[in-house]
Design a protein around this motif. Structure first.
Motif, PDB file in Angstrom:
ATOM      1  N   GLU A 153      -0.531  16.081 -11.230  1.00  0.00           N
ATOM      2  CA  GLU A 153      -0.897  17.247 -10.245  1.00  0.00           C
ATOM      3  C   GLU A 153      -1.355  16.576  -9.036  1.00  0.00           C
ATOM      4  OE1 GLU A 153      -3.576  20.411 -11.716  1.00  0.00           O
ATOM      5  OE2 GLU A 153      -2.393  21.001 -13.206  1.00  0.00           O
ATOM      6  N   ASP A 154      -2.220  15.497  -9.289  1.00  0.00           N
ATOM      7  CA  ASP A 154      -2.775  14.680  -8.006  1.00  0.00           C
ATOM      8  C   ASP A 154      -1.808  13.458  -7.412  1.00  0.00           C
ATOM      9  OD1 ASP A 154      -3.038  13.105 -10.090  1.00  0.00           O
ATOM     10  OD2 ASP A 154      -5.003  12.379  -9.836  1.00  0.00           O
ATOM     11  N   GLU A 155      -0.762  13.452  -7.871  1.00  0.00           N
ATOM     12  CA  GLU A 155       0.016  12.364  -7.768  1.00  0.00           C
ATOM     13  C   GLU A 155       0.573  12.360  -6.392  1.00  0.00           C
ATOM     14  OE1 GLU A 155       4.075   9.894  -9.327  1.00  0.00           O
ATOM     15  OE2 GLU A 155       2.910  11.550 -10.623  1.00  0.00           O
ATOM     16  N   TYR A 156       0.826  11.312  -5.448  1.00  0.00           N
ATOM     17  CA  TYR A 156       1.546  11.505  -4.251  1.00  0.00           C
ATOM     18  C   TYR A 156       2.581  10.554  -4.386  1.00  0.00           C
ATOM     19  CZ  TYR A 156       2.163  11.212   0.773  1.00  0.00           C
ATOM     20  OH  TYR A 156       3.112  11.105   2.269  1.00  0.00           O
ATOM     21  N   GLN A 169       5.894  -8.199  -8.571  1.00  0.00           N
ATOM     22  CA  GLN A 169       5.988  -8.840  -7.263  1.00  0.00           C
ATOM     23  C   GLN A 169       6.616  -8.362  -6.480  1.00  0.00           C
ATOM     24  OE1 GLN A 169       7.874 -12.444  -9.241  1.00  0.00           O
ATOM     25  NE2 GLN A 169       5.740 -13.455  -9.356  1.00  0.00           N
ATOM     26  N   THR A 170       7.659  -7.098  -6.633  1.00  0.00           N
ATOM     27  CA  THR A 170       8.559  -6.593  -5.701  1.00  0.00           C
ATOM     28  C   THR A 170       7.283  -5.750  -4.647  1.00  0.00           C
ATOM     29  OG1 THR A 170       8.514  -4.593  -6.822  1.00  0.00           O
ATOM     30  CG2 THR A 170      10.119  -6.251  -7.415  1.00  0.00           C
ATOM     31  N   LEU A 171       8.212  -5.401  -3.407  1.00  0.00           N
ATOM     32  CA  LEU A 171       7.357  -4.537  -2.508  1.00  0.00           C
ATOM     33  C   LEU A 171       6.965  -3.316  -3.141  1.00  0.00           C
ATOM     34  CD1 LEU A 171       6.580  -4.026   0.579  1.00  0.00           C
ATOM     35  CD2 LEU A 171       8.927  -2.776   0.666  1.00  0.00           C
ATOM     36  N   ALA A 172       7.772  -2.787  -4.051  1.00  0.00           N
ATOM     37  CA  ALA A 172       7.182  -1.490  -4.701  1.00  0.00           C
ATOM     38  C   ALA A 172       5.962  -1.858  -5.559  1.00  0.00           C
ATOM     39  CB  ALA A 172       8.186  -0.610  -5.415  1.00  0.00           C
ATOM     40  N   GLY A 173       5.928  -2.800  -6.200  1.00  0.00           N
ATOM     41  CA  GLY A 173       4.799  -3.346  -7.255  1.00  0.00           C
ATOM     42  C   GLY A 173       3.568  -3.680  -6.378  1.00  0.00           C
ATOM     43  N   GLN A 174       3.787  -4.536  -5.437  1.00  0.00           N
ATOM     44  CA  GLN A 174       2.730  -4.834  -4.525  1.00  0.00           C
ATOM     45  C   GLN A 174       1.922  -3.575  -3.787  1.00  0.00           C
ATOM     46  OE1 GLN A 174       2.266  -8.624  -2.858  1.00  0.00           O
ATOM     47  NE2 GLN A 174       4.207  -9.567  -3.627  1.00  0.00           N
ATOM     48  N   SER A 223      -2.939   2.251  -4.939  1.00  0.00           N
ATOM     49  CA  SER A 223      -3.619   2.962  -5.918  1.00  0.00           C
ATOM     50  C   SER A 223      -5.072   3.141  -5.886  1.00  0.00           C
ATOM     51  CB  SER A 223      -3.206   2.108  -7.392  1.00  0.00           C
ATOM     52  OG  SER A 223      -3.778   0.687  -7.361  1.00  0.00           O
ATOM     53  N   GLN A 224      -5.545   1.963  -4.886  1.00  0.00           N
ATOM     54  CA  GLN A 224      -6.826   2.320  -4.763  1.00  0.00           C
ATOM     55  C   GLN A 224      -7.165   3.115  -3.432  1.00  0.00           C
ATOM     56  OE1 GLN A 224      -8.729   0.488  -7.068  1.00  0.00           O
ATOM     57  NE2 GLN A 224      -6.791  -0.341  -7.680  1.00  0.00           N
ATOM     58  N   ALA A 225      -6.462   3.649  -2.620  1.00  0.00           N
ATOM     59  CA  ALA A 225      -6.706   4.607  -1.608  1.00  0.00           C
ATOM     60  C   ALA A 225      -7.060   5.780  -2.008  1.00  0.00           C
ATOM     61  CB  ALA A 225      -5.083   4.760  -0.986  1.00  0.00           C
ATOM     62  N   ASP A 226      -8.186   6.418  -1.273  1.00  0.00           N
ATOM     63  CA  ASP A 226      -9.013   7.604  -1.438  1.00  0.00           C
ATOM     64  C   ASP A 226      -8.398   8.474  -0.487  1.00  0.00           C
ATOM     65  OD1 ASP A 226     -10.659   9.392  -2.568  1.00  0.00           O
ATOM     66  OD2 ASP A 226     -12.187   8.563  -1.900  1.00  0.00           O
ATOM     67  N   GLN A 245      -3.532  10.525  -5.764  1.00  0.00           N
ATOM     68  CA  GLN A 245      -3.340   9.234  -6.510  1.00  0.00           C
ATOM     69  C   GLN A 245      -1.962   8.613  -6.075  1.00  0.00           C
ATOM     70  OE1 GLN A 245      -5.280   7.340  -8.646  1.00  0.00           O
ATOM     71  NE2 GLN A 245      -3.833   5.744  -8.478  1.00  0.00           N
ATOM     72  N   VAL A 246      -1.658   7.772  -5.168  1.00  0.00           N
ATOM     73  CA  VAL A 246      -0.675   7.330  -4.580  1.00  0.00           C
ATOM     74  C   VAL A 246       0.150   6.330  -5.593  1.00  0.00           C
ATOM     75  CG1 VAL A 246       0.668   5.875  -2.762  1.00  0.00           C
ATOM     76  CG2 VAL A 246      -1.403   7.222  -2.504  1.00  0.00           C
ATOM     77  N   ARG A 247       1.337   6.750  -5.922  1.00  0.00           N
ATOM     78  CA  ARG A 247       2.460   6.100  -6.764  1.00  0.00           C
ATOM     79  C   ARG A 247       3.786   5.548  -5.927  1.00  0.00           C
ATOM     80  NH1 ARG A 247       3.114   5.884 -12.074  1.00  0.00           N
ATOM     81  NH2 ARG A 247       4.342   4.404 -11.515  1.00  0.00           N
ATOM     82  N   VAL A 248       4.064   4.382  -6.153  1.00  0.00           N
ATOM     83  CA  VAL A 248       4.999   3.859  -5.328  1.00  0.00           C
ATOM     84  C   VAL A 248       6.595   3.483  -6.340  1.00  0.00           C
ATOM     85  CG1 VAL A 248       6.013   2.371  -3.739  1.00  0.00           C
ATOM     86  CG2 VAL A 248       3.559   2.806  -3.563  1.00  0.00           C
ATOM     87  N   TYR A 249       7.413   4.291  -6.015  1.00  0.00           N
ATOM     88  CA  TYR A 249       8.762   4.061  -6.914  1.00  0.00           C
ATOM     89  C   TYR A 249       9.758   3.234  -6.246  1.00  0.00           C
ATOM     90  CZ  TYR A 249       6.411   7.559  -9.668  1.00  0.00           C
ATOM     91  OH  TYR A 249       5.331   8.490 -10.533  1.00  0.00           O
ATOM     92  N   ASN A 250      10.464   2.259  -7.074  1.00  0.00           N
ATOM     93  CA  ASN A 250      11.252   1.368  -6.698  1.00  0.00           C
ATOM     94  C   ASN A 250      12.661   1.956  -6.801  1.00  0.00           C
ATOM     95  OD1 ASN A 250      13.280  -0.707  -5.821  1.00  0.00           O
ATOM     96  ND2 ASN A 250      12.059  -2.288  -6.967  1.00  0.00           N
TER      97      ASN A 250
END
Length: 354
Positions: free
Chosen positions: A51-54, A73-78, A84-87, A92-97
């Protein structure tokens, strides 16, 4: 097709952090297949959205996928680690490769079209000139083996694509005729067990041939010679169609001209690297900048951001340090959009809602 979404991933096994791809499954615990539905079913993006995922999805080629890089080590991973620390209003930011090896904007559009069903909140599309020529659009195996899907995209967006006929015979539609696809589906499930146990999803050679720094004195690019590229030579309509598709969903999209190796070796006054003569790449940058300004795209040109030493076996494959440089520049742009959307949501709420 019935089996495509029957998957051990995201249920018995965690979802993969990048699409299945590989030619040596015994060492990589991974393999290439042409079933786009099975590829998405194995990816972590297919898990239910919190629900709180971006959700931020990255599109691109093998440099985005992460050749020679481990997932973190990938761009998505970094980016995922940084953001993930962004407020921003509890998001809650999640980045998908969603990068995939081979250079083709049409391949990216095909992936994007399916990815929009998984509730992304932001699309980041990394491109490079070698993905634009018309003659590479349908040459990618994943595109050639999904011709009917690509034909539908071409008709929907009125694209200038020459899509080969993909008309399976009655025999090819039987279980026996589909035995290769069935075997690939089964092997993808099987190797998932070993991948989950080891975290290995590609073969990491002990050594590799570094990208060329000393170059040929050749000014041609895809049989084109200076001073100008043909006006209809680049698949700009494919990129524009993808941006429109994202915007039609009410979502932001960032187009990025990804970093390339800028050689300082022999004949570097003629070519930037193995892929690009200077005249062609400079024109491409001018064209992309002009289109993005004219259409109001959120566009970032990071072409020379990463120094020559931070590329590995290709003029577009970056080292972990090179990925870190790109992540440092891109993370604030993504966070800005996340927080901007959060602020707009708060403004739309009534005082009683607050």
């Amino acid at each position: 097709p019935i089996l495509s979404w029957v998957s051990a991933y995201n249920t018995l096994l965690p979802g993969r952090e990048r699409f299945p791809f590989g030619e040596n499954p015994q060492q990589a615990y991974n393999l290439s297949l042409f079933d786009l539905e099975a590829m998405f079913a194995a990816h972590e993006l297919a898990a239910p959205k919190a629900e709180d995922e971006y959700r931020v999805i990255l599109l691109g080629d093998s440099s985005t996928w992460g050749t020679l890089l481990r997932p973190e080590q990938t761009l998505a991973g970094q980016l995922d680690d940084r953001l993930s620390q962004a407020d921003c209003a509890g998001k809650q930011v999640r980045v998908y490769n969603l990068g995939y090896p081979t250079l083709s904007l049409t391949k990216d559009l095909m992936v994007l079209d399916r990815a929009l069903d998984f509730e992304p909140d932001l699309v980041v599309w990394l491109v490079t000139l070698e993905s634009f020529p018309q003659d590479v659009q349908t040459g990618s195996p994943i595109v050639a083996n999904n011709a009917e899907r690509v034909r539908r995209l071409s008709e929907r967006y009125d694209l200038n694509l020459s899509v080969p006929c993909d008309c399976p015979s009655l025999w090819e539609q039987t279980l026996i005729g589909q035995r290769r696809a069935l075997a690939d589906w089964f092997r993808l499930q099987f190797y998932g067990v070993m991948w989950a146990a080891t975290g290995i999803d590609q073969f990491y050679p002990p050594t590799y041939n570094p990208a060329a720094r000393d170059l040929e004195a050749d000014e041609t690019f895809h049989d084109w010679s200076p001073p100008d590229m043909p006006a209809d030579g680049l698949a700009l309509d494919v990129l524009a169609a993808g941006v429109r598709a994202v915007q039609a969903e009410g979502l932001p999209v960032i187009v990025i001209n990804e970093p390339i190796l800028v050689s300082r070796g022999e004949n570097s006054e003629i070519r930037y690297n193995f892929y690009y003569p200077r005249w062609a790449y400079d024109q491409y940058r001018q064209i992309l900048d002009g289109i993005s300004r004219g259409l109001g795209w959120d566009y970032l040109d990071f072409w020379d951001l990463v120094p020559e030493a931070e590329f590995t076996n290709s003029a577009i494959h970056r080292t972990p340090a090179g990925e870190q440089m790109l992540a440092e520049e891109l993370a604030p742009e993504i966070q800005r959009l996340v927080c901007q959307e959060a602020d707009e949501t708060l403004e739309e709420e009534s005082p009683s809602d607050r």
